[in-house]
Design a protein around this motif. Structure first.
Motif, mmCIF file in Angstrom:
data_model
loop_
_atom_site.group_PDB
_atom_site.id
_atom_site.type_symbol
_atom_site.label_atom_id
_atom_site.label_comp_id
_atom_site.label_asym_id
_atom_site.label_seq_id
_atom_site.Cartn_x
_atom_site.Cartn_y
_atom_site.Cartn_z
ATOM 1 N N MET A 1 -29.392 -29.932 8.402
ATOM 2 C CA MET A 1 -29.814 -28.874 7.447
ATOM 3 C C MET A 1 -28.952 -28.929 6.324
ATOM 4 S SD MET A 1 -30.162 -25.567 9.861
ATOM 5 C CE MET A 1 -31.196 -25.426 11.204
ATOM 6 N N ALA A 2 -29.876 -28.614 5.234
ATOM 7 C CA ALA A 2 -29.238 -28.706 3.574
ATOM 8 C C ALA A 2 -28.208 -27.774 3.504
ATOM 9 C CB ALA A 2 -30.576 -28.655 2.703
ATOM 10 N N GLY A 3 -27.113 -27.750 3.432
ATOM 11 C CA GLY A 3 -25.883 -26.923 3.116
ATOM 12 C C GLY A 3 -25.688 -26.740 1.604
ATOM 13 N N LYS A 4 -25.894 -27.724 0.796
ATOM 14 C CA LYS A 4 -25.834 -27.679 -0.606
ATOM 15 C C LYS A 4 -26.929 -28.060 -1.147
ATOM 16 C CE LYS A 4 -20.842 -27.985 -0.945
ATOM 17 N NZ LYS A 4 -19.593 -28.510 -1.682
ATOM 18 N N ILE A 5 -27.630 -27.251 -1.881
ATOM 19 C CA ILE A 5 -28.951 -27.624 -2.665
ATOM 20 C C ILE A 5 -28.800 -27.523 -4.235
ATOM 21 C CG2 ILE A 5 -31.600 -26.901 -2.684
ATOM 22 C CD1 ILE A 5 -31.066 -25.531 -0.039
ATOM 23 N N GLY A 6 -29.335 -28.541 -4.872
ATOM 24 C CA GLY A 6 -29.591 -28.056 -6.046
ATOM 25 C C GLY A 6 -30.828 -27.854 -6.679
ATOM 26 N N VAL A 134 -32.609 -34.606 8.033
ATOM 27 C CA VAL A 134 -32.971 -35.836 7.984
ATOM 28 C C VAL A 134 -33.473 -36.558 9.455
ATOM 29 C CG1 VAL A 134 -32.397 -37.942 7.172
ATOM 30 C CG2 VAL A 134 -31.780 -36.008 5.918
ATOM 31 N N PRO A 135 -34.708 -37.078 9.230
ATOM 32 C CA PRO A 135 -35.070 -37.409 10.807
ATOM 33 C C PRO A 135 -34.293 -38.847 11.109
ATOM 34 C CG PRO A 135 -37.055 -37.155 9.036
ATOM 35 C CD PRO A 135 -35.937 -36.963 8.413
ATOM 36 N N ASP A 136 -34.151 -38.958 12.210
ATOM 37 C CA ASP A 136 -33.565 -40.100 12.873
ATOM 38 C C ASP A 136 -34.628 -41.153 12.946
ATOM 39 O OD1 ASP A 136 -31.321 -38.706 13.315
ATOM 40 O OD2 ASP A 136 -31.907 -38.022 15.376
ATOM 41 N N SER A 137 -34.008 -42.288 12.951
ATOM 42 C CA SER A 137 -34.952 -43.379 12.729
ATOM 43 C C SER A 137 -35.554 -43.894 14.155
ATOM 44 C CB SER A 137 -34.317 -44.697 12.627
ATOM 45 O OG SER A 137 -34.959 -45.792 12.459
ATOM 46 N N ARG A 541 -40.873 -40.660 8.103
ATOM 47 C CA ARG A 541 -39.866 -41.049 9.146
ATOM 48 C C ARG A 541 -39.875 -40.050 10.490
ATOM 49 N NH1 ARG A 541 -36.621 -45.168 8.459
ATOM 50 N NH2 ARG A 541 -36.452 -46.124 6.197
ATOM 51 N N SER A 542 -40.457 -38.701 10.297
ATOM 52 C CA SER A 542 -40.254 -37.882 11.240
ATOM 53 C C SER A 542 -41.115 -38.071 12.405
ATOM 54 C CB SER A 542 -40.614 -36.510 10.909
ATOM 55 O OG SER A 542 -42.000 -36.615 10.369
ATOM 56 N N SER A 597 -40.669 -30.247 17.978
ATOM 57 C CA SER A 597 -40.474 -30.017 16.603
ATOM 58 C C SER A 597 -40.254 -31.237 16.052
ATOM 59 C CB SER A 597 -39.247 -29.092 16.276
ATOM 60 O OG SER A 597 -37.954 -29.644 16.652
ATOM 61 N N PHE A 598 -40.226 -31.201 14.463
ATOM 62 C CA PHE A 598 -40.072 -32.336 13.697
ATOM 63 C C PHE A 598 -38.752 -31.924 12.861
ATOM 64 C CE2 PHE A 598 -44.507 -32.839 14.520
ATOM 65 C CZ PHE A 598 -44.650 -34.369 14.489
ATOM 66 N N ALA A 599 -37.919 -32.894 12.625
ATOM 67 C CA ALA A 599 -36.669 -32.706 11.991
ATOM 68 C C ALA A 599 -37.097 -31.839 10.505
ATOM 69 C CB ALA A 599 -35.900 -33.979 11.658
#
Length: 758
Positions: A1-6, A134-137, A541-542, A597-599
């Protein structure tokens, strides 16, 4: 999960009407440490280096770009972190419609409702990133080998083209020799410039090129026994005279061609009744064998007589007989016998119409050929209702109009009767300005090109969903996923149709089709190697992730997946095949336990976005709130185009793009109602007779689920009319505002959601 977002506001692209600095300040105040960087930049395209520097300096793991639609400039921005877009231009500022009761809330003169809309969208964007990973490969080692099914004109072209790119090829042909239908074609229609003359097929040279290539393995007298696995790592089992052969392939080109339409459909015009009536494919065989002795030949391109006979008989037919009776052959045309046609035949006879372009060009070629072979001693009469000549082949048609021995006229062919030593073709409404009976020695009727998939299980998938392509009746047997947007793609990822199995095509078009299908097959193999979706979400990639601990094995996900991406393991638990998946989300829309779910696209993410909208409690003073779940393929771009053209709609709506309406889970509707939304609009592709859903059945599945949602709302005391599904095509942007405003008006008339404020 995004913890720091610009968060970056693109001032120039947002345009006037919003106090962007105030919007940025609100974002800082609300999200605090989650958004350590919140900036207003003059033009985002010129601030890419600045964003990259912030990512490095601040350790950002997410970037939120607030400005134009992602469909407009999304490809411009590539950052090493997750990126999301907030559409403040097309679907906010440009689409804003003042309902005449919105006060101004700033010195900039922004209407209060517009400001509230923008705030909601920005907050929804932040939480979307916060709930995204970010989805895994899912990369797999792709096998650099392509299976081509069918050794006719299209299959030979596909095999040669694939080998020329460096890929190995396995070619499977069910007959004892290569060439298919072209073996029975004396000459080809124009295959290249100047497109004015028929050409030799040079079939022998084409076959030699394929058989001499050491990259191509040919199996004759062979059929597909089984295809299992997924793109990049399929296992094909081929039944040959020497026993089954197993081979690993990365993708498949289906070029299995066509078979002639059953003669019974043209029996009302004499086919199968009189030996002096043949169809075009039969006439071609006769020409190759030197069996044509007729010197006055009518080439009839008007099949209305047969089609009307089928239609009349089918409409008068009783209900379909029992299975045992239905298996008996119908005595076509027999007096006092069973009805020769039933209602299902109305679909089959359409193949005559579908094949008209091929027959138009083919009959011009056949007429020309017989005149040449007999040193112009033959008179060829081409009687057409619609002369359909595709593209540049118009040059061939124009030259044939001046060909000695060939006479053409538009005509309604009302009767074909046998007069012993000759046939009589009755013609009305002709270009000659008169009705006449034409005496000929032979009548040539069109050939209905029926794709092999409608007559045979060509591929034989080892899939949980069965060995054949699903729901082929929707396309009358043609193996395609979406004619308009995705040519070559079938409903089994990694299998690409080319030639007449996809749609009736002339020989030059079949060659082009083969090349296109090979390119898609190569793209598919390389996409599997990179662990990304090949279509329609190219590069995604998800892939679905399952929490099997809570899975109840209800089978809904496996049954509703449009592409066969899910098998069952030995226990009946869903078994994902990521490379088959097209990332539509239909599976998690189906799951009652919400274990899929998807990432970067999941139930909690969309639910959190819904809950982030500020819903007012005072319905009369502040208006309703409407949630629009818009499919990203048709509805979302239609909304964008409407906004760009300043076609505005109600500011009471909040739009969330979804991958497909098939991904809509009922919990999202529940979340919206519990939040206090007064209505939910499901806006997506058309389905049914006007099929165009990018994920095949997503819109249709959503409509079925809507009925279940209605039952739930009724039990809760909420009018089911508060949730509605509306259809829109990508080019119907002019209709979208009226659809939205009409729905808002209906909701306004109903009054507030009973759960508002609870």
């Amino acid at each position: 999960m995004a913890g720091k977002i610009g968060v970056y506001f693109d001032l120039q692209n947002i345009g006037g009407g919003l106090d962007v600095e105030a919007l940025a300040a609100q974002t800082r105040d609300k999200w605090g440490d989650l958004t350590p960087v919140v900036k207003v930049v003059p033009l985002l395209a010129e601030a890419v280096d600045e964003v990259k520097a912030d990512i490095e300096a601040q350790g950002l793991d997410g970037v939120l770009l607030c400005g134009a639609s992602p469909r407009v400039d999304g490809d411009l921005y590539r950052f090493p972190v997750q990126v999301e877009h907030v559409n403040l231009r097309e679907q906010c500022v440009l689409a804003y419609k003042n309902p005449d009761n919105s006060p101004v809330d700033s010195a900039e003169g922004a209407p209060e409702l517009l400001t509230l809309m923008a705030r909601d969208y920005v907050n929804m964007g932040v939480v979307k990133l916060q709930k995204s990973e970010v989805p895994d490969s899912a990369a797999i080692p792709g096998v650099a080998r392509i299976l081509v099914i069918g050794g006719g004109w299209t299959g030979l072209t596909a095999a040669a083209e694939a080998a020329a790119t460096g890929y190995e090829v396995v070619l499977v042909e069910k007959a004892e020799k290569l060439g298919g239908a072209v073996n029975n074609i004396p000459t080809a229609s124009p295959l290249g410039p100047l497109w004015t003359d028929k050409q030799p097929t040079n079939l022998a040279a084409k076959i030699e090129k394929v058989t001499a290539d050491d990259k191509i393995t040919v199996h004759l007298n062979a059929r597909m026994e089984k295809l299992e696995g997924q793109p990049g790592e399929f296992t094909a089992v081929i039944a040959t005279a020497g026993g089954p052969v197993s081979v690993e392939v990365g993708a498949v080109v289906l070029a299995s061609g066509w078979v002639p339409l059953d003669e019974k459909y043209l029996a009302p015009m004499g086919l199968g009744v009189s030996p002096k009536v043949v169809h075009a494919a039969q006439f071609g065989k006769m020409l190759v064998a030197g069996e044509v002795t007729a010197r006055r030949i009518a080439f009839v391109l008007d099949t209305t007589l047969a089609e009307e006979a089928v239609r009349k008989a089918a409409e008068e037919a009783p209900e379909a007989p029992a299975e045992a009776e239905a298996a008996k052959p119908a005595p076509a045309g027999e007096e006092g016998g069973e009805k020769p046609f039933v209602k299902e035949d109305l679909e089959s006879v359409k193949h005559l119409q579908y094949s008209n372009a091929v027959n138009s060009v083919g009959m011009l070629r056949l007429a020309n050929t017989i005149c040449e072979k007999t040193d112009d001693a033959t008179q060829a009469f081409i009687l057409y209702k619609d002369m359909t000549v595709p593209g540049i082949l118009e040059r061939f048609y124009k030259k044939m109009q001046d060909r000695l021995g060939v006479m053409m006229t538009k005509a309604d062919v009302t009767e074909i009767r046998d007069h012993g030593d000759r046939m009589v073709v009755a013609c009305k409404n002709t270009l000659l300005g008169m009705d006449f009976d034409l005496d000929v020695d032979l009548v040539v009727l069109p050939t209905g090109l029926v794709p092999t998939t409608a007559k045979d299980v060509t591929v034989r998938f080892a899939y949980r969903q069965g060995p054949d392509f699903p729901d082929l009746e929707l396309f009358d047997g043609f193996a395609d996923s979406n004619y308009i947007c995705f040519p070559y793609e079938t409903r089994r990822t990694g299998v690409y149709a080319a030639g007449c199995v996809r749609q009736p095509l002339t020989m030059d078009a079949c060659e082009e089709d083969a090349r296109g299908a090979v390119l898609k097959a190569i793209q598919c193999i390389e996409a599997a190697e990179h662990g990304v979706s090949v279509h329609p979400r190219s590069g995604d990639r998800s892939y679905p992730v399952f929490n099997f601990v809570r899975c109840t094995q209800c089978k809904r996900c496996t049954e509703e997946c449009p592409f066969g991406a899910l098998d069952d393991d030995e226990k009946g638990t869903p078994k994902p095949n990521p490379a088959r998946c097209r990332r539509c989300g239909t599976c998690f829309g189906a799951c009652p336990e919400r274990v899929i779910s998807f990432a970067n696209y999941n139930i909690d993410q969309i639910g959190s976005m819904i809950r982030e909208v500020q819903v007012p409690k005072d319905f009369k003073k502040e208006g309703p709130r409407i949630l629009i779940l818009a499919c990203e393929n048709d509805a979302y771009p239609a909304l964008d185009m409407a906004g760009m053209r300043r076609k505005s709609w109600s500011p009471y709506c909040r739009i969330i793009p979804v991958r497909c309406l098939g991904s809509v889970n009922a919990i999202w509707v529940s979340d919206a109602m519990s939040k206090g939304f007064d209505g939910v609009m499901l806006l997506g592709c058309k389905y049914g007779d006007d099929y165009q859903c990018h994920f095949v059945k997503g819109s249709e599945i959503c409509n079925r689920r809507k009925e279940n949602i209605a039952e739930t709302l009724n039990r809760l005391g909420v009018q089911p009319e508060r949730v509605d599904q509306l259809e829109v095509a990508i080019d119907e942007y002019d209709k979208v505002p009226d659809l939205i405003d009409g729905f808002v008006a209906r909701i306004s008339a109903m009054g507030p959601n009973p759960f508002k404020g609870m």
